[in-house]
Design an enzyme around this catalytic site. Structure first.
Site, mmCIF file in Angstrom:
data_model
loop_
_atom_site.group_PDB
_atom_site.id
_atom_site.type_symbol
_atom_site.label_atom_id
_atom_site.label_comp_id
_atom_site.label_asym_id
_atom_site.label_seq_id
_atom_site.Cartn_x
_atom_site.Cartn_y
_atom_site.Cartn_z
ATOM 1 N N SER A 77 8.877 -6.491 -1.429
ATOM 2 C CA SER A 77 8.171 -6.650 -2.704
ATOM 3 C C SER A 77 9.158 -6.488 -3.852
ATOM 4 C CB SER A 77 7.072 -5.587 -2.843
ATOM 5 O OG SER A 77 6.037 -5.809 -1.919
ATOM 6 N N ARG A 110 -2.486 -4.664 6.198
ATOM 7 C CA ARG A 110 -2.196 -3.708 5.120
ATOM 8 C C ARG A 110 -3.444 -2.852 4.900
ATOM 9 N NH1 ARG A 110 -3.103 -3.015 -0.339
ATOM 10 N NH2 ARG A 110 -1.383 -2.122 -1.549
ATOM 11 N N LYS A 135 -4.658 -3.075 -5.964
ATOM 12 C CA LYS A 135 -3.644 -2.046 -5.758
ATOM 13 C C LYS A 135 -3.687 -1.091 -6.939
ATOM 14 C CE LYS A 135 1.262 -1.514 -4.660
ATOM 15 N NZ LYS A 135 2.573 -2.190 -4.537
#
Length: 358
Positions: free
Chosen positions: A253, A184, A282
């Site tokens: 998610s 990621r 995030k």
């Protein structure tokens, strides 16, 4: 006329019993209150129709002869049924009984909407059986290629890695017990994602660790990853499945019970549930949902739940106790001075929490 009454009585009972069975399917299996109400209303309507017969239907009950009924013996068993077969068998009982009632009511000169009710039963059967087929498809175990151990799900984070390469951090995380590795890197261009992805693919394949790519279905295909993880604004699960093929893992998610159930219905292989706690990894993170969401989801989902968001060694036990099948971390491992040691400590905490879980 008494024999006609016996026939009518038997078929009123048969139809009501069959409707009660399928009502429970709508209520407890499909959890559809509106559908259960429609079945229940048909059953109650049938009872009201019986009152159109002599003595408000009491004459039919009075004619009942259980001991003299040659068809009252036990029927031969045909072995175990699936839920769909059970529902189908009871719908047939209802429809056949309604046809018998329709024909024999004429002999009593009673007018009742048995034909209309029979066609309502046909429509209900079509709707409920279609829903059950979708449910059974969703509940079917995933192929072996789409099954994984989600115990410790480590996500890369180059900017948190203390200057160490992604490959170096990944190798240490796997050494410490990571069971899934996700690439990621939101700021990497596609070319670099593919370069790093191929390195991680080789490493994870040698170690027997599941390799997932975040968001990018194209990159997952290019590096032959085991699967992809999708956010709420990414490709729909069905579209990703069409591109990746039936053998790849798709995770989603989710930030609410509704999103989790929708992802499961669409065919996700696992859920990323969170953020459980407050997180700074995030920038556009949702508000923390807390571990209670895992307790609420546990009886509702049959696919693995991976808790994510602010999880460290000191709170990992709490999410496992709440029902998580695994924990996903970024900084708890990749930002640690001792990456392997941090992963090892998380595995210890998770294992201990699982032993204590009922």
């Amino acid at each position: 006329m008494e024999n006609v009454y016996r026939i009518l009585d038997a078929n009123f009972n048969r139809a009501r019993e069959g409707l009660r069975v399928v009502e429970e399917v709508a209520r407890f299996v499909l959890s559809d209150a509106a559908l259960a109400f429609r079945v229940r209303e048909l059953r109650h309507r049938l009872s009201r129709c019986q009152e159109a017969f002599p003595a408000k239907g009491a004459a039919l009950v009075a004619a009942r002869d259980v001991e003299g009924d040659v068809g009252s013996g036990a029927l031969p068993s045909h072995g175990p049924l699936t839920l769909g077969e059970l529902a189908t068998a009871n719908f047939k009982r209802v429809q056949e009984a309604l046809r018998v009632l329709e024909e024999y009511a004429r002999l009593c000169r009673v007018t009742a909407p048995f034909q209309e009710m029979r066609f309502l039963a046909y429509a209900l059967e079509q709707e409920i059986m279609g829903r059950l087929a979708g449910l059974e498809e969703a509940c079917r175990p995933a192929p072996a290629s789409r099954q994984a151990d989600y115990t410790l799900y480590v996500i890369t984070g180059d900017k948190f890695s203390r200057g160490r390469s992604i490959l170096e951090v990944a190798r240490e995380a796997i050494s410490g017990g990571a069971t899934v590795l996700q690439l990621r890197e939101k700021e990497f261009p596609a070319r670099r994602l593919v370069e790093v992805g191929r390195q991680l693919r080789e490493l994870t394949r040698e170690a027997g660790v599941t390799f997932i790519v975040n968001d990018r279905v194209d990159v997952a295909l290019a590096v032959d990853a085991d699967g992809v993880h999708l956010g709420q604004d990414d490709l729909p699960v069905e579209e990703a499945r069409r591109i990746l093929g039936p053998g790849k893992i798709i995770g989603v998610s989710t930030h609410s019970v509704e999103q989790a159930l929708e992802a499961q219905r669409r065919g996700a292989d696992y859920l990323g549930v969170g953020p459980i706690y407050e997180t700074w990894t995030k920038e556009d993170a949702e508000a923390p949902v807390g571990p209670d969401i895992l307790r609420r989801l546990a009886p509702l989902v049959h696919i693995p739940m991976v808790a994510i968001g602010g999880i460290k060694a000191h709170n990992a036990a709490e999410v496992v106790a709440a029902g998580a099948d695994g924990v996903a971390v970024i900084t708890a491992v990749v930002a640690a001075e001792d990456v392997a040691g941090a992963a090892r400590e998380l595995r210890r905490v998770i294992a201990e929490a699982r032993r204590k879980r009922p």
